[in-house]
Design a protein around this motif. Structure first.
Motif, PDB file in Angstrom:
ATOM      1  N   ALA A  61       0.819  -1.213   0.000  1.00 48.54           N
ATOM      2  CA  ALA A  61       0.000   0.000   0.000  1.00 48.54           C
ATOM      3  C   ALA A  61       0.850   1.258   0.000  1.00 48.54           C
ATOM      4  N   VAL A  62       0.451   2.167  -0.837  1.00 51.66           N
ATOM      5  CA  VAL A  62       1.013   3.519  -0.866  1.00 51.66           C
ATOM      6  C   VAL A  62       0.178   4.323   0.123  1.00 51.66           C
ATOM      7  N   PRO A  63       0.743   5.289   0.822  1.00 54.12           N
ATOM      8  CA  PRO A  63      -0.096   6.124   1.691  1.00 54.12           C
ATOM      9  C   PRO A  63      -1.295   6.667   0.914  1.00 54.12           C
ATOM     10  N   VAL A  64      -2.427   6.757   1.596  1.00 54.08           N
ATOM     11  CA  VAL A  64      -3.690   7.026   0.917  1.00 54.08           C
ATOM     12  C   VAL A  64      -3.730   8.369   0.187  1.00 54.08           C
ATOM     13  N   LEU A  65      -3.142   9.410   0.722  1.00 52.08           N
ATOM     14  CA  LEU A  65      -3.232  10.700   0.041  1.00 52.08           C
ATOM     15  C   LEU A  65      -2.438  10.737  -1.262  1.00 52.08           C
ATOM     16  N   PRO A  66      -1.191  10.229  -1.318  1.00 54.93           N
ATOM     17  CA  PRO A  66      -0.531  10.139  -2.625  1.00 54.93           C
ATOM     18  C   PRO A  66      -1.278   9.199  -3.592  1.00 54.93           C
ATOM     19  N   ALA A  67      -1.853   8.122  -3.058  1.00 55.79           N
ATOM     20  CA  ALA A  67      -2.627   7.206  -3.913  1.00 55.79           C
ATOM     21  C   ALA A  67      -3.848   7.919  -4.480  1.00 55.79           C
ATOM     22  N   THR A  68      -4.489   8.747  -3.662  1.00 50.24           N
ATOM     23  CA  THR A  68      -5.650   9.513  -4.119  1.00 50.24           C
ATOM     24  C   THR A  68      -5.251  10.497  -5.208  1.00 50.24           C
ATOM     25  N   ALA A  69      -4.101  11.147  -5.040  1.00 51.25           N
ATOM     26  CA  ALA A  69      -3.620  12.083  -6.063  1.00 51.25           C
ATOM     27  C   ALA A  69      -3.302  11.348  -7.360  1.00 51.25           C
ATOM     28  N   LEU A  70      -2.677  10.172  -7.245  1.00 49.09           N
ATOM     29  CA  LEU A  70      -2.382   9.355  -8.425  1.00 49.09           C
ATOM     30  C   LEU A  70      -3.673   8.967  -9.140  1.00 49.09           C
ATOM     31  N   GLU A  71      -4.655   8.514  -8.375  1.00 50.27           N
ATOM     32  CA  GLU A  71      -5.923   8.087  -8.962  1.00 50.27           C
ATOM     33  C   GLU A  71      -6.625   9.256  -9.644  1.00 50.27           C
ATOM     34  N   PHE A  72      -6.588  10.423  -9.029  1.00 47.53           N
ATOM     35  CA  PHE A  72      -7.147  11.633  -9.637  1.00 47.53           C
ATOM     36  C   PHE A  72      -6.498  11.893 -10.994  1.00 47.53           C
ATOM     37  N   ALA A  73      -5.167  11.851 -11.039  1.00 46.92           N
ATOM     38  CA  ALA A  73      -4.441  12.110 -12.287  1.00 46.92           C
ATOM     39  C   ALA A  73      -4.780  11.067 -13.355  1.00 46.92           C
ATOM     40  N   VAL A  74      -4.873   9.811 -12.952  1.00 50.96           N
ATOM     41  CA  VAL A  74      -5.189   8.743 -13.906  1.00 50.96           C
ATOM     42  C   VAL A  74      -6.601   8.924 -14.457  1.00 50.96           C
ATOM     43  N   VAL A 108      -5.713   3.345  -4.150  1.00 53.47           N
ATOM     44  CA  VAL A 108      -6.539   4.134  -3.231  1.00 53.47           C
ATOM     45  C   VAL A 108      -7.137   3.242  -2.150  1.00 53.47           C
ATOM     46  N   TRP A 109      -7.743   2.134  -2.567  1.00 59.91           N
ATOM     47  CA  TRP A 109      -8.396   1.257  -1.588  1.00 59.91           C
ATOM     48  C   TRP A 109      -7.388   0.600  -0.654  1.00 59.91           C
ATOM     49  N   ALA A 110      -6.246   0.177  -1.184  1.00 58.58           N
ATOM     50  CA  ALA A 110      -5.220  -0.427  -0.321  1.00 58.58           C
ATOM     51  C   ALA A 110      -4.712   0.600   0.679  1.00 58.58           C
ATOM     52  N   GLY A 111      -4.461   1.826   0.223  1.00 60.26           N
ATOM     53  CA  GLY A 111      -4.009   2.879   1.121  1.00 60.26           C
ATOM     54  C   GLY A 111      -5.053   3.235   2.165  1.00 60.26           C
ATOM     55  N   ALA A 112      -6.310   3.320   1.734  1.00 61.36           N
ATOM     56  CA  ALA A 112      -7.382   3.709   2.662  1.00 61.36           C
ATOM     57  C   ALA A 112      -7.656   2.622   3.696  1.00 61.36           C
ATOM     58  N   LEU A 113      -7.707   1.375   3.251  1.00 64.86           N
ATOM     59  CA  LEU A 113      -8.071   0.294   4.163  1.00 64.86           C
ATOM     60  C   LEU A 113      -6.917  -0.163   5.047  1.00 64.86           C
ATOM     61  N   SER A 114      -5.681   0.192   4.678  1.00 62.50           N
ATOM     62  CA  SER A 114      -4.548  -0.199   5.528  1.00 62.50           C
ATOM     63  C   SER A 114      -3.941   1.007   6.247  1.00 62.50           C
ATOM     64  N   ALA A 115      -4.580   2.157   6.151  1.00 60.35           N
ATOM     65  CA  ALA A 115      -4.063   3.346   6.839  1.00 60.35           C
ATOM     66  C   ALA A 115      -4.042   3.105   8.343  1.00 60.35           C
ATOM     67  N   ARG A 116      -2.993   3.562   9.006  1.00 60.97           N
ATOM     68  CA  ARG A 116      -2.908   3.396  10.463  1.00 60.97           C
ATOM     69  C   ARG A 116      -4.056   4.099  11.157  1.00 60.97           C
ATOM     70  N   GLU A 117      -4.468   5.195  10.596  1.00 58.90           N
ATOM     71  CA  GLU A 117      -5.581   5.960  11.152  1.00 58.90           C
ATOM     72  C   GLU A 117      -6.746   5.879  10.167  1.00 58.90           C
ATOM     73  N   GLY A 124      -9.142  10.091   2.257  1.00 60.04           N
ATOM     74  CA  GLY A 124      -8.761   9.734   0.885  1.00 60.04           C
ATOM     75  C   GLY A 124      -9.962   9.295   0.057  1.00 60.04           C
ATOM     76  N   LEU A 125     -10.818   8.482   0.658  1.00 60.17           N
ATOM     77  CA  LEU A 125     -12.015   8.034  -0.057  1.00 60.17           C
ATOM     78  C   LEU A 125     -12.983   9.198  -0.281  1.00 60.17           C
ATOM     79  N   PHE A 126     -13.077  10.105   0.690  1.00 54.81           N
ATOM     80  CA  PHE A 126     -13.950  11.269   0.533  1.00 54.81           C
ATOM     81  C   PHE A 126     -13.463  12.164  -0.605  1.00 54.81           C
ATOM     82  N   LEU A 127     -12.157  12.417  -0.663  1.00 57.50           N
ATOM     83  CA  LEU A 127     -11.609  13.220  -1.763  1.00 57.50           C
ATOM     84  C   LEU A 127     -11.892  12.562  -3.112  1.00 57.50           C
ATOM     85  N   THR A 128     -11.777  11.251  -3.150  1.00 55.31           N
ATOM     86  CA  THR A 128     -12.062  10.532  -4.391  1.00 55.31           C
ATOM     87  C   THR A 128     -13.532  10.693  -4.776  1.00 55.31           C
ATOM     88  N   SER A 129     -14.427  10.610  -3.802  1.00 58.30           N
ATOM     89  CA  SER A 129     -15.851  10.790  -4.108  1.00 58.30           C
ATOM     90  C   SER A 129     -16.107  12.192  -4.654  1.00 58.30           C
TER      91      SER A 129
END
Length: 192
Positions: A61-74, A108-117, A124-129
């Motif tokens: 898992a990549v940290p959720v916020l960089p993963a969210t930014a990557l997903e946004f760009a893709v 995004v999902w791996a980062g969100a579901l494995s985030a320590r917090e 991250g999921l909210f930003l994606t929505s």
């Protein structure tokens, strides 16, 4: 009731095969089917794969916020007319688009579901929505078919609008509800 990882893997495989085996475009039009594939890959198959492979997901898992930014760009990159046209008219670009949708969704999902917090995962999921909602709204409100000319097909504004509606009706709620579930988990953890 929780989804067992083997069931998640089987469901993901069935959904994946269902997306690509039938000739869906002839039934509903090219753009709506594009959006169905996009939404199912990022919002349904990707989290099922994360649930099916929890050890791999937590290790890779990549940290959720960089993963969210990557997903946004893709997502937004492939919805620019030039890249969208390439994916609709060339096999290599179509495979690249679909693979990048799945990988970005998985990140995004791996980062969100494995985030320590869990609250960070929720964010991250909210930003994606939010960006899914914006893209869906732009597709619905555009005065013309954004892709017809570059894809070499007749304009189909209603098909584009249907694609935007699908994004709003499926993608946005999946991310938003999952975000709220993770927020609730965080609040329960803070109380206990």
């Amino acid at each position: 009731m929780t989804l067992h990882r083997h069931h998640a893997a089987i469901l993901a495989a069935i959904l994946f095969l269902t997306l690509y085996l039938p000739a869906w475009s002839t039934l509903a039009g090219a753009f709506p089917i594009h959006m169905v594939r996009h939404i199912v890959l990022v919002a349904i198959i990707a989290p099922l794969l994360v649930l099916a492979t929890p050890r791999i997901a937590s290790r890779a898992a990549v940290p959720v916020l960089p993963a969210t930014a990557l997903e946004f760009a893709v997502i937004w990159g492939w919805h620019l007319p030039g890249l969208h046209g390439a994916a609709q008219t060339g096999s290599f670009w179509f495979v690249a688009e679909q693979a990048s949708f799945l990988l970005a969704g998985w990140a995004v999902w791996a980062g969100a579901l494995s985030a320590r917090e869990p609250l960070l995962g929720s964010g991250g999921l909210f930003l994606t929505s939010m960006h899914m909602t914006l893209l869906g709204a732009l597709l619905i409100l555009a005065p013309d078919d954004l892709y017809a000319e570059i894809c070499g097909r007749a304009p189909d504004l209603s098909g584009q609008q249907l694609g935007g509606i699908l994004m709003l009706c499926v993608g946005t709620p999946v991310y938003l509800i999952s975000s709220l579930v993770l927020a609730g988990t965080s609040l329960k953890g803070a109380e206990g």
